[in-house]
Design an enzyme around this catalytic site. Structure first.
Site, short mmCIF file in Angstrom:
data_model
loop_
_atom_site.label_atom_id
_atom_site.label_comp_id
_atom_site.label_asym_id
_atom_site.label_seq_id
_atom_site.Cartn_x
_atom_site.Cartn_y
_atom_site.Cartn_z
N GLU A 92 14.01 13.11 76.60
CA GLU A 92 14.55 12.31 77.71
C GLU A 92 13.55 11.27 78.21
O GLU A 92 13.41 11.05 79.41
CB GLU A 92 15.01 13.22 78.86
CG GLU A 92 16.02 14.27 78.47
CD GLU A 92 17.15 13.70 77.62
OE1 GLU A 92 17.60 12.57 77.88
OE2 GLU A 92 17.59 14.39 76.68
N GLY A 114 20.61 17.77 70.60
CA GLY A 114 20.70 19.22 70.52
C GLY A 114 22.15 19.67 70.42
O GLY A 114 23.06 19.05 70.99
N THR A 124 20.05 9.24 71.25
CA THR A 124 18.88 8.85 70.46
C THR A 124 19.24 8.59 68.99
O THR A 124 20.03 9.32 68.39
CB THR A 124 17.80 9.94 70.54
OG1 THR A 124 17.42 10.11 71.90
CG2 THR A 124 16.57 9.58 69.72
#
Length: 689
Positions: free
Chosen positions: A426, A191, A152
């Site tokens: 997601e 993350g 992303t």
């Protein structure tokens, strides 16, 4: 007293409370089923339950894993605590000879390293060649390489084809240069990127000889292995506080012409040879997104468990809490769970948690089957639906706990803040739900091409309507209705009394009818728009709300069908459990049918009178589920340590736990008898009259 060791949560309660009868004892005494047997069923067997509870006792006795004070910790403190837990988890895994992933399941806190197993390692296994795996997997499994999944960007999330980070092949040095050419190409959200990872699997546009060969993934080292400092050309950090999930260091990442070996490109399904020759397998695109699909499956699989935690807290508290005088005129107060409105808020969610559990089991089987196309269609829509209902459900449970639900000590704000990320992670839900609709339309088109001429005949369709009642059963496949759409849409509800709605065949038929009708209607709308000269993409955008309805209708059919099928199987071996699960299945099916009543009326499956009978059937089910409400949430086996909630305690001593949660041992606001703010600000504010 069960879970006696867990009574330490928040603060040690007075010893005399240990001997007190739980206010929940009466609720547990009226269970219509063996709670322990249902726990075994949910865990996958008696041995798994015993193993889980044994490992939980070990974890909960270890001071490193305490959760008592986490609601008062700062974000940096929570991150450090989570890393300490991860380190201790690895130590225990080696000491106990228990797989790390098994032990992780009983550590009831978010860890900043979770994505190592959830995304980083699966991506290596799915997209890197066998030779590359021999190099990278041992390093990642031994934690020498700590990774993140850097896809992303600031400017692009769901639209992967729009990613801007570039990976330019340099034939003179046989290297690939990773670069962030714009502000919006900054990697944002991965993350473990902010502070933890030393490597990143970076998704970027592969440029070879001036040609854009599309999005590929690359292994890129971003921090020094010894010092953990960012490497030259790498700018990396944490993106800041979030609504929740603040143990996780979601990060940002920019590259300034960072070079990596050519062999660090994932090459299972595409190969870049020395000199720039490129070859790709047909399934490369699907394989490169396999990590996202895997995470979507995991979200579906855990949604039932997460929703059950919220239900456990709210149901137990509602059983303990008394509010409002009874009609006895003796000063007694009404148990909150006895209010019909409270039952209507909570009991459908209890039933839904079980529906999600059985859907998760089905997804696990589909994942094992290796059917990537079916997995993509199913996981996209189910991820969107299950995460939405679970997020909304947690908030419903919080509100159902009244003012005390607003306290962090209730456990519900933390649960909501941590879980709600799943509606956008997601793939944003409204976006990925469209992928399910696209897959269904593709299948529907195929079914119409294969359809026998006789099935197109209107007389034949009318004849099929009679047979539809008996054929739309729990047998078949999740998408079987697409190959029998005329028959499915011709079916009509035959209920004449409220009790008729308790038939599993009727419930499956109803959801099958709606799914078939909506996908047929969607196809017609798209074709009509194109005939009128509207471009397909514009037509799609114009009716997007209908597209989401198609996805949700299909997913609800999958959920109902799987739940009914599971109850049928269980009934063959454990009829007592099947009885209470059938009640849950009935409430789940009929509650959500009632919630989407307009669809069932507009599609012609129900008439106005039957709509009233449906509401009556839902109303009749509430007192039946009410009697088993506490046992049903108990069956999930959530310990006090896992829930970390003053309201959801096993022993029901919620008021003592609330008072304990405010004491100085766990509430830093009360550590000073007089706060420094008094001398700094409050006292000087006084006006001299």
């Amino acid at each position: 007293l069960k879970h006696k060791s867990e009574i330490k949560q928040f603060s040690r309660l007075p010893a005399k409370l240990m001997a007190m009868a739980s206010p929940l004892d009466a609720e547990r005494a009226q269970a219509s089923f063996d709670v322990r047997k249902l726990t075994h069923l949910l865990d996958g067997g008696c041995e798994r339950t015993e193993q889980r509870e044994r490992l939980e006792r070990i974890i909960e006795a270890d001071p490193v894993f305490t959760n008592a004070d986490i609601y008062s910790l700062s974000r940096p403190e929570r991150y450090r605590r989570a890393m300490q837990k991860q380190r201790r988890l690895l130590e225990l895994s080696r000491e106990l000879q228990v797989p790390e992933t098994v032990l992780r399941a009983v550590v009831h806190d978010d860890l900043g390293t979770d994505l190592q197993h959830l995304m980083f390692l699966p991506n290596i296994r799915a997209t890197f060649s066998d030779e590359q795996q021999l190099y990278w997997l041992p390093k990642a499994e031994s934690w020498e390489v700590v990774g993140c999944y850097a896809q992303t960007e600031l400017g692009h999330g769901s639209n992967i084809r729009g990613l801007e980070t570039t990976a330019t092949y340099l034939p003179e040095s046989d290297e690939i240069e990773i670069h962030s050419p714009t502000t919006t190409s900054t990697k944002w959200w991965p993350g473990a990127l902010g502070k933890t990872a030393n490597h990143a699997i970076v998704y970027a546009r592969l440029l070879v000889g001036g040609h854009d060969l599309g999005i590929h993934n690359f292994m890129v080292q971003i921090r020094d292995s010894d010092t953990h400092r960012p490497l030259k050309g790498v700018v990396v950090g944490d993106i800041g506080p979030k609504i929740g999930y603040n143990n996780q260091d979601n990060g940002f990442l920019r590259f300034d012409h960072v070079r990596i070996p050519r062999t660090h490109m994932a090459m299972r399904y595409s190969t870049l040879h020395k000199g720039g020759e490129y070859a790709a397998a047909q399934m490369r695109a699907a394989a490169s997104y396999s990590s996202m699909t895997f995470v979507r499956v995991q979200i579906v699989m855990v949604s039932g468990n997460v929703l059950s935690r919220a239900c456990t807290i709210a149901v137990r508290y509602s059983a303990v809490r008394h509010q409002g005088m009874t009609a006895k005129q003796d000063g007694s107060e009404t148990q909150v769970l006895n209010y019909t409105m409270q039952q209507q808020r909570l009991l459908p969610l209890v039933a839904t948690s079980y529906a999600f559990h059985f859907a998760g089991a089905s997804m696990r089987d589909l994942l094992a089957s290796g059917d990537t196309e079916a997995l993509h269609v199913a996981s996209s829509g189910l991820k969107a639906l299950c995460s939405r209902i679970t997020s909304d459900g947690i908030e419903v449970c919080r509100r159902a706990c009244g003012g005390h639900g607003y306290l962090a000590a209730s456990g519900l704000p933390e649960l909501f803040g941590t879980y709600v990320q799943n509606v956008t992670v997601e793939g944003e839900n409204f976006m990925i739900a469209q992928q399910t609709a696209r897959g269904l339309l593709k299948l529907f088109q195929k079914a119409q091409i294969e359809e026998a001429p006789a099935q197109r005949d209107q007389a034949a369709i009318s004849a099929m309507a009679t047979a539809a009642v008996t054929t739309a059963t729990i047998d078949g496949t999740d998408a079987d209705y697409l190959f029998h759409a005329p028959m499915a849409t011709a079916a009509r509800c035959n209920a004449s009394v409220a009790g008729d709605f308790l038939s599993p065949d009727l419930q499956c038929e109803a959801y099958r009818h709606r799914a078939a009708w909506l996908v047929s209607d969607l196809k017609c709308k798209l074709e009509d728009a194109q005939r009128s000269g509207v471009a397909y993409q514009d037509a799609w955008n114009a009716i997007c709300p209908d597209i989401i309805r198609v996805s949700e209708a299909h997913c609800f059919y999958v959920l109902v069908r799987n739940f009914c099928s599971a109850v049928k199987r269980i009934g063959e071996e454990q009829p007592q459990l099947a009885s209470v699960l059938q009640n849950c299945c009935n409430l789940f099916s009929l509650w959500w049918m009632q919630e989407s009543l307009a669809d069932f009326l507009e599609g012609g499956y129900l008439d106005r009178v039957q709509a009233g009978l449906l509401r009556q059937a839902v109303s009749d089910l509430l007192p039946i589920l009410r009697a088993d409400a506490v046992p049903l949430v108990d069956a999930w086996g959530h310990s006090d340590h896992a829930l970390n909630s003053a309201l959801g305690r096993w022993d029901g001593q919620v008021y003592d736990a609330l008072l304990a949660s405010a004491q100085r041992e766990v509430n830093p606001m009360n550590r000073d008898l007089v706060d420094p703010a008094f001398e700094e600000s409050l006292k000087p504010m006084r006006c001299k009259l």
